[in-house]
Motif scaffolding. Structure first.
Motif, PDB file in Angstrom:
ATOM      1  N   MET A 201     -24.491  -9.651  26.762  1.00 24.28           N
ATOM      2  CA  MET A 201     -25.434  -9.190  25.756  1.00 24.28           C
ATOM      3  C   MET A 201     -25.028  -7.834  25.198  1.00 24.28           C
ATOM      4  SD  MET A 201     -29.046 -10.057  27.675  1.00 24.28           S
ATOM      5  CE  MET A 201     -28.805  -8.670  28.815  1.00 24.28           C
ATOM      6  N   ILE A 202     -25.193  -7.672  23.905  1.00 25.95           N
ATOM      7  CA  ILE A 202     -25.038  -6.359  23.284  1.00 25.95           C
ATOM      8  C   ILE A 202     -26.443  -5.900  22.926  1.00 25.95           C
ATOM      9  CG2 ILE A 202     -24.045  -5.049  21.369  1.00 25.95           C
ATOM     10  CD1 ILE A 202     -21.803  -7.172  21.312  1.00 25.95           C
ATOM     11  N   VAL A 203     -26.906  -4.878  23.630  1.00 29.65           N
ATOM     12  CA  VAL A 203     -28.299  -4.452  23.494  1.00 29.65           C
ATOM     13  C   VAL A 203     -28.362  -2.987  23.069  1.00 29.65           C
ATOM     14  CG1 VAL A 203     -28.964  -6.075  25.309  1.00 29.65           C
ATOM     15  CG2 VAL A 203     -28.552  -3.679  25.901  1.00 29.65           C
ATOM     16  N   MET A 204     -29.441  -2.647  22.382  1.00 36.17           N
ATOM     17  CA  MET A 204     -29.677  -1.256  22.008  1.00 36.17           C
ATOM     18  C   MET A 204     -31.027  -0.813  22.540  1.00 36.17           C
ATOM     19  SD  MET A 204     -29.639   0.632  18.271  1.00 36.17           S
ATOM     20  CE  MET A 204     -31.131  -0.180  17.663  1.00 36.17           C
ATOM     21  N   GLY A 205     -31.043   0.371  23.122  1.00 34.77           N
ATOM     22  CA  GLY A 205     -32.288   0.891  23.663  1.00 34.77           C
ATOM     23  C   GLY A 205     -32.084   2.253  24.284  1.00 34.77           C
ATOM     24  N   GLU A 206     -33.151   2.812  24.808  1.00 31.16           N
ATOM     25  CA  GLU A 206     -33.037   4.087  25.503  1.00 31.16           C
ATOM     26  C   GLU A 206     -32.334   3.875  26.843  1.00 31.16           C
ATOM     27  OE1 GLU A 206     -36.552   6.418  25.789  1.00 31.16           O
ATOM     28  OE2 GLU A 206     -36.942   6.370  23.631  1.00 31.16           O
TER      29      GLU A 206
END
Length: 218
Positions: A201-206
């Motif tokens: 998975m390529i995820v964006m978040g803090e």
């Protein structure tokens, strides 16, 4: 639309950024006082010169206002970097990006005309430390002090379940930007996408929220 780029200083950073701009289809002019470095970069630029850009007459002759971007990539001689940055803005450069080795240098560069400052060594060190501190981070790109994009394996408990079923954005406070499997990439997967055991998975978040996911993978 291609951009016109002036690169001053052909150390490692200057050389790599010149070659990348060339790869992206931009027109680059490169300058350094070292004849060998200028010769080596010739295949990747539309023009290159052996010159000392600390001299105002040298920069004036280049027509720096005609370039979309001016990169000051001098690393070892901070005084020259500062002088060139200042001269570029005085001569009408549209956007000046200067290389800095630390926050102290960055402060002075910004005060003397740099529109942006980059820390290639710092970025590389931080990325490497983040990536290798966990066995499960495949890649990592920092967006801000708190937010980053991570490539990580699928959480085992998510396998055979859909994005909407897991309510990922609400429960885990991250966004799924893409899913990779056997070399194939599905960007912005639909809510009904069902995770496979081999997914990455390529995820964006803090960072704190992604760290919680990593703990579920261990």
């Amino acid at each position: 639309m291609s951009k016109s780029v002036l690169v001053i200083g052909l150390g490692r950073f200057g050389k790599y950024i010149t070659r990348k701009f060339n790869e992206l289809g931009d027109e680059v002019m490169a300058i350094d006082i070292d004849e060998e470095k200028v010769h080596d970069i010739m295949p990747y630029v539309v023009n290159a010169k052996i010159a000392n850009c600390s001299r105002e007459e040298t920069l004036r002759s280049l027509g720096v206002g005609n370039f979309d971007l001016c990169f000051v990539c001098i690393g070892k001689n901070f005084q020259s970097s500062l002088e060139i940055t200042c001269l570029l803005k005085d001569l009408g450069a549209k956007k000046v990006i200067s290389k800095a080795s630390d926050e102290f240098h960055a402060k002075f560069l910004k005060r003397n005309g740099a529109d942006e400052v980059v820390f290639p060594e710092k970025y590389s060190a931080e990325k490497s430390a983040t990536k290798y501190s966990s066995n499960h981070i495949i890649d990592y790109i920092e967006i801000s002090d708190k937010v980053a994009i991570y490539e990580i394996p699928v959480v085992p408990s998510w396998v055979d379940k859909s994005i909407i079923e897991l309510d990922i954005r609400k429960k885990h406070r991250i966004n799924i930007l893409a899913v990779k499997n056997n070399g194939r990439v599905r960007s912005l997967p639909d809510a009904d996408y069902v995770f496979n055991v081999n997914d990455q998975m390529i995820v964006m978040g803090e960072s704190d929220d992604v760290e919680k996911l990593l703990n579920k993978i261990k």
